[in-house]
Design an enzyme around this catalytic site. Structure first.
Site, PDB file in Angstrom:
ATOM      1  N   HIS A  60      14.165 -15.316  11.525  1.00 41.02           N
ATOM      2  CA  HIS A  60      13.744 -15.352  12.932  1.00 41.02           C
ATOM      3  C   HIS A  60      12.236 -15.481  13.123  1.00 41.02           C
ATOM      4  CE1 HIS A  60      17.617 -13.395  14.766  1.00 41.02           C
ATOM      5  NE2 HIS A  60      17.885 -14.322  13.872  1.00 41.02           N
ATOM      6  N   CYS A 102       0.866  -1.175   0.000  1.00 37.72           N
ATOM      7  CA  CYS A 102       0.000   0.000   0.000  1.00 37.72           C
ATOM      8  C   CYS A 102       0.907   1.231   0.000  1.00 37.72           C
ATOM      9  CB  CYS A 102      -0.990  -0.022   1.175  1.00 37.72           C
ATOM     10  SG  CYS A 102      -0.268   0.028   2.823  1.00 37.72           S
ATOM     11  N   HIS A 104      13.740 -19.771  18.037  1.00 39.02           N
ATOM     12  CA  HIS A 104      12.855 -19.001  17.155  1.00 39.02           C
ATOM     13  C   HIS A 104      11.521 -19.717  16.964  1.00 39.02           C
ATOM     14  CE1 HIS A 104      15.948 -16.132  16.597  1.00 39.02           C
ATOM     15  NE2 HIS A 104      16.748 -16.946  15.936  1.00 39.02           N
ATOM     16  N   MET A 128      -1.656  -2.273   5.366  1.00 34.58           N
ATOM     17  CA  MET A 128      -1.680  -3.677   4.942  1.00 34.58           C
ATOM     18  C   MET A 128      -1.140  -4.590   6.040  1.00 34.58           C
ATOM     19  SD  MET A 128      -3.047  -4.358   2.031  1.00 34.58           S
ATOM     20  CE  MET A 128      -3.290  -3.902   0.305  1.00 34.58           C
ATOM     21  N   THR A 153       2.145   3.113   2.438  1.00 37.21           N
ATOM     22  CA  THR A 153       3.206   3.004   3.456  1.00 37.21           C
ATOM     23  C   THR A 153       3.564   1.565   3.787  1.00 37.21           C
ATOM     24  OG1 THR A 153       1.553   2.999   5.200  1.00 37.21           O
ATOM     25  CG2 THR A 153       2.491   5.146   4.591  1.00 37.21           C
ATOM     26  N   GLY A 154       2.691   0.641   3.480  1.00 37.34           N
ATOM     27  CA  GLY A 154       2.843  -0.756   3.917  1.00 37.34           C
ATOM     28  C   GLY A 154       2.259  -0.978   5.305  1.00 37.34           C
ATOM     29  N   ILE A 155       1.944   0.109   5.994  1.00 43.11           N
ATOM     30  CA  ILE A 155       1.497  -0.005   7.394  1.00 43.11           C
ATOM     31  C   ILE A 155       0.071  -0.545   7.483  1.00 43.11           C
ATOM     32  CG2 ILE A 155       1.026   1.257   9.531  1.00 43.11           C
ATOM     33  CD1 ILE A 155       3.259   3.237   8.675  1.00 43.11           C
TER      34      ILE A 155
HETATM   35  C1  RB5 Z   1      -4.028   5.284   0.739  1.00 39.94           C
HETATM   36  O1  RB5 Z   1      -4.050   6.652   0.531  1.00 39.94           O
HETATM   37  C2  RB5 Z   1      -3.141   4.925   1.910  1.00 39.94           C
HETATM   38  O2  RB5 Z   1      -3.726   5.353   3.089  1.00 39.94           O
HETATM   39  C3  RB5 Z   1      -2.867   3.434   1.943  1.00 39.94           C
HETATM   40  O3  RB5 Z   1      -2.306   3.041   0.739  1.00 39.94           O
HETATM   41  C4  RB5 Z   1      -1.921   2.947   3.012  1.00 39.94           C
HETATM   42  O4  RB5 Z   1      -0.736   3.682   3.010  1.00 39.94           O
HETATM   43  C5  RB5 Z   1      -2.476   2.805   4.361  1.00 39.94           C
HETATM   44  O5  RB5 Z   1      -1.785   2.417   5.328  1.00 39.94           O
END
Ligand code: RB5
Length: 149
Positions: free
Chosen positions: A97, A64, A133, A70, A66-68
């Site tokens: 790990h 996504c 692990h 997701m 930031t990847g956060i």
């Molecule tokens: C979309 O604008 C953005 O919020 C999404 O791709 C992601 O970064 C959320 O964590």
């Protein structure tokens, strides 16, 4: 060698590029969408990929902005160990790990070249199989099953 990939609109361009990169490496890539840069919600894509990973035992990559988002969403699914990696060291260590089964990337954070390296290293690095692990991963399963407070 199969890998499942998915993204929202924020990760769409990197997903398209990463798919070609992985196919060039010889991977069979199962792209579960999104299939356009139009705005969409990331949680349903994370859940769809997570369920496919659990059913197949294949690894998955979620992207996504930031990847956060997701990674937060995928880690809500029992059995998923999703690792957000912005560097190659983390990619290697999370396989060795944590035996992570999902890699998360942020298109707005990580350039394509680095993201390709991260994905390649993550896919190629085996779990260490060390007892300590394995034990720690079993403790994570205990958290999922409310056996660890
Ligand atoms: C979309 O604008 C953005 O919020 C999404 O791709 C992601 O970064 C959320 O964590």
């Amino acid at each position: 060698m199969k890998v499942i990939i998915g993204s929202d609109h924020g990760g769409y361009n990197l997903k398209s590029a990463l798919k070609l990169f992985l196919e060039d490496l010889g991977y069979n890539v199962d792209d579960i969408g999104t299939y356009s840069p139009e705005s969409c919600d990331y949680p349903p894509i994370a859940v769809k990929l997570a369920k496919k990973v659990l059913q197949s035992d294949d690894k998955g990559i979620l992207i996504c902005g930031t990847g956060i988002g997701m990674s937060i969403a995928a880690n809500k699914i029992k059995g998923i160990r999703a690792a957000l990696c912005n560097d190659t060291f983390s990619a290697r260590m999370t396989r060795e790990h944590n035996n992570s089964n999902v890699l998360c990337l942020g298109e707005r954070v990580t350039g394509h070249g680095l993201a390709f390296d991260i994905a390649k290293i993550w896919l190629e690095t085996p779990f260490s199989q060390e007892d300590k692990h394995l034990n720690r991963i079993n403790l994570i399963t205990d958290i999922e099953n409310e056996r660890l407070e």
